[in-house]
Write a protein that holds these residues in place. Structure first.
Motif, PDB file in Angstrom:
ATOM      1  N   SER A  77     -44.208  54.564 -32.382  1.00 52.98           N
ATOM      2  CA  SER A  77     -43.986  53.148 -32.063  1.00 52.98           C
ATOM      3  C   SER A  77     -44.824  52.740 -30.859  1.00 52.98           C
ATOM      4  O   SER A  77     -45.324  53.592 -30.115  1.00 52.98           O
ATOM      5  CB  SER A  77     -42.504  52.889 -31.762  1.00 52.98           C
ATOM      6  N   PRO A  78     -44.946  51.424 -30.618  1.00 51.29           N
ATOM      7  CA  PRO A  78     -45.665  50.942 -29.434  1.00 51.29           C
ATOM      8  C   PRO A  78     -44.939  51.185 -28.114  1.00 51.29           C
ATOM      9  O   PRO A  78     -45.499  50.866 -27.064  1.00 51.29           O
ATOM     10  CB  PRO A  78     -45.795  49.430 -29.695  1.00 51.29           C
ATOM     11  N   ARG A  81     -47.099  54.078 -26.844  1.00 54.77           N
ATOM     12  CA  ARG A  81     -48.405  54.357 -27.430  1.00 54.77           C
ATOM     13  C   ARG A  81     -49.322  53.140 -27.307  1.00 54.77           C
ATOM     14  O   ARG A  81     -48.855  52.011 -27.248  1.00 54.77           O
ATOM     15  CB  ARG A  81     -48.250  54.710 -28.910  1.00 54.77           C
ATOM     16  N   HIS A  82     -50.622  53.401 -27.297  1.00 56.36           N
ATOM     17  CA  HIS A  82     -51.644  52.349 -27.319  1.00 56.36           C
ATOM     18  C   HIS A  82     -52.540  52.606 -28.528  1.00 56.36           C
ATOM     19  O   HIS A  82     -52.894  53.762 -28.813  1.00 56.36           O
ATOM     20  CB  HIS A  82     -52.484  52.369 -26.042  1.00 56.36           C
ATOM     21  N   ARG A 133     -45.251  42.838 -30.409  1.00 53.90           N
ATOM     22  CA  ARG A 133     -46.228  43.891 -30.138  1.00 53.90           C
ATOM     23  C   ARG A 133     -46.569  44.672 -31.405  1.00 53.90           C
ATOM     24  O   ARG A 133     -47.738  45.023 -31.635  1.00 53.90           O
ATOM     25  CB  ARG A 133     -45.692  44.825 -29.048  1.00 53.90           C
ATOM     26  N   PHE A 137     -50.099  45.575 -32.865  1.00 49.49           N
ATOM     27  CA  PHE A 137     -50.437  46.997 -32.778  1.00 49.49           C
ATOM     28  C   PHE A 137     -50.990  47.529 -34.099  1.00 49.49           C
ATOM     29  O   PHE A 137     -52.047  48.179 -34.144  1.00 49.49           O
ATOM     30  CB  PHE A 137     -49.165  47.769 -32.379  1.00 49.49           C
ATOM     31  N   TYR A 158     -52.936  43.997 -26.577  1.00 47.53           N
ATOM     32  CA  TYR A 158     -53.808  45.173 -26.661  1.00 47.53           C
ATOM     33  C   TYR A 158     -55.270  44.745 -26.759  1.00 47.53           C
ATOM     34  O   TYR A 158     -55.586  43.711 -27.351  1.00 47.53           O
ATOM     35  CB  TYR A 158     -53.444  46.021 -27.888  1.00 47.53           C
TER      36      TYR A 158
END
Length: 319
Positions: A77-78, A81-82, A133, A137, A158
């Motif tokens: 999941s975001p 994480r990127h 997001r 993402f 992002y």
């Protein structure tokens, strides 16, 4: 899309690699399971105060210890994480595994992943913020994996500036996404970007619902997925449908009555899995046993012998 029901497992990353970790992944392959996944968390529930290893390093080691078994996360999941760094790790993992990786991905939730990286004055994202997001993402990650020569994008959350991921995924055009979603926004992401869809059922029913209510709720989720696919010009039959077990009322040891728990026997599991296969599911995922000296985990098969019996006997009965 698969036309037969496949059986897979989740292996929690709680064992040291040289003290049972390696052998558990190898045994999953020996048993003929379709895939073995692990959770991508920084820590998780009652296991927070015990061993918990990173998902990508664990899957990399598993890739080197196996040769056929598909590997993946359920789910990433975001929360921590990127897309740019995750894409680099996934391309490396897909290469090392010889193209055996599936990325399970979802919007994330509350808990340790949502708070571990926060500064003192920051608040965890709301469900709406997580959905916002997630909606940015996944498309960016999709592009990063499909266009390895260099990508520049600027979004609200992002950014990627000349991000290079050569040579790209071993699987073309990229490794498959299994999108976990039940709400309308997440289902639209699944319909557009997913090669599979993942559900755990309706979590509100775990404490006091019934097996029949759970089946009806999941039937409704499948219908909503079909609507999202239709609106996006896609046939929902083109997506694999994955049920991650352990979070529906049948697995709650506090609920009495009914036809018993799915892990009471091979026959009980086959009955449970068969009812869900009738809804269109193509893959059922069960949790492998956890160490006996660890926290109790009702979602997992408690007995190693029964786990192996289910893995070897259930697929033939469900064919």
């Amino acid at each position: 899309m698969s036309t037969t029901l496949r059986l897979s497992t989740v292996i929690l990353p709680v064992r040291r690699w040289h003290e049972g970790g390696r052998s558990q992944w190898q045994r999953a392959e020996e048993l003929g399971l379709h895939a073995a996944y692990t959770y991508d968390h920084l820590a998780w529930r009652a296991f927070r105060d015990g061993p918990w290893f990173g998902a990508v390093p664990t899957l990399t080691a598993a890739a080197c210890a196996t040769s056929r078994l598909r590997l993946g996360t359920l789910v990433t999941s975001p929360n921590f994480r990127h897309p740019v760094t995750l894409a680099k790790e996934l391309i490396s993992l897909d290469d090392i595994s010889g193209g055996r990786v599936t990325l399970g991905i979802g919007a994330g939730g509350s808990g340790f992943d949502a708070t571990t990286l926060l500064r003192g004055d920051e608040q965890p994202w709301t469900p709406r913020e997580r959905a916002d997001r997630f909606g940015e993402f996944v498309p960016l990650l999709d592009e990063l994996l499909r266009e390895p020569a260099g990508l520049t994008r600027e979004g609200e959350f992002y950014a990627a500036h000349e991000a290079r991921n050569l040579p790209g995924c071993a699987q073309r055009p990229r490794l498959p996404f299994a999108v976990a979603a039940t709400g309308p926004r997440g289902l639209r992401v699944a319909a557009r970007y997913g090669q599979a869809w993942v559900t755990t059922g309706d979590p509100k029913l775990y404490e006091s619902g019934s097996a029949a209510q759970s089946l009806d709720a999941i039937r409704g989720q499948v219908a909503k997925l079909g609507k999202a696919c239709a609106e996006g010009g896609r046939d929902a039959d083109g997506l694999d449908k994955i049920l991650l077990t352990g979070f529906t009322p049948e697995f709650n040891p506090e609920l009495a009555g009914g036809s018993g728990r799915p892990f009471d026997s091979v026959d009980a599991f086959v009955d449970f899995a068969g009812r869900h296969a009738e809804l269109g599911f193509t893959e059922i995922v069960i949790h492998a046993p956890v160490p006996a000296d660890g926290p109790e985990f009702a979602a997992a098969v408690a007995d190693e012998r029964l786990f192996e019996e289910i893995a070897t006997q259930a697929p033939a009965q469900l064919a």
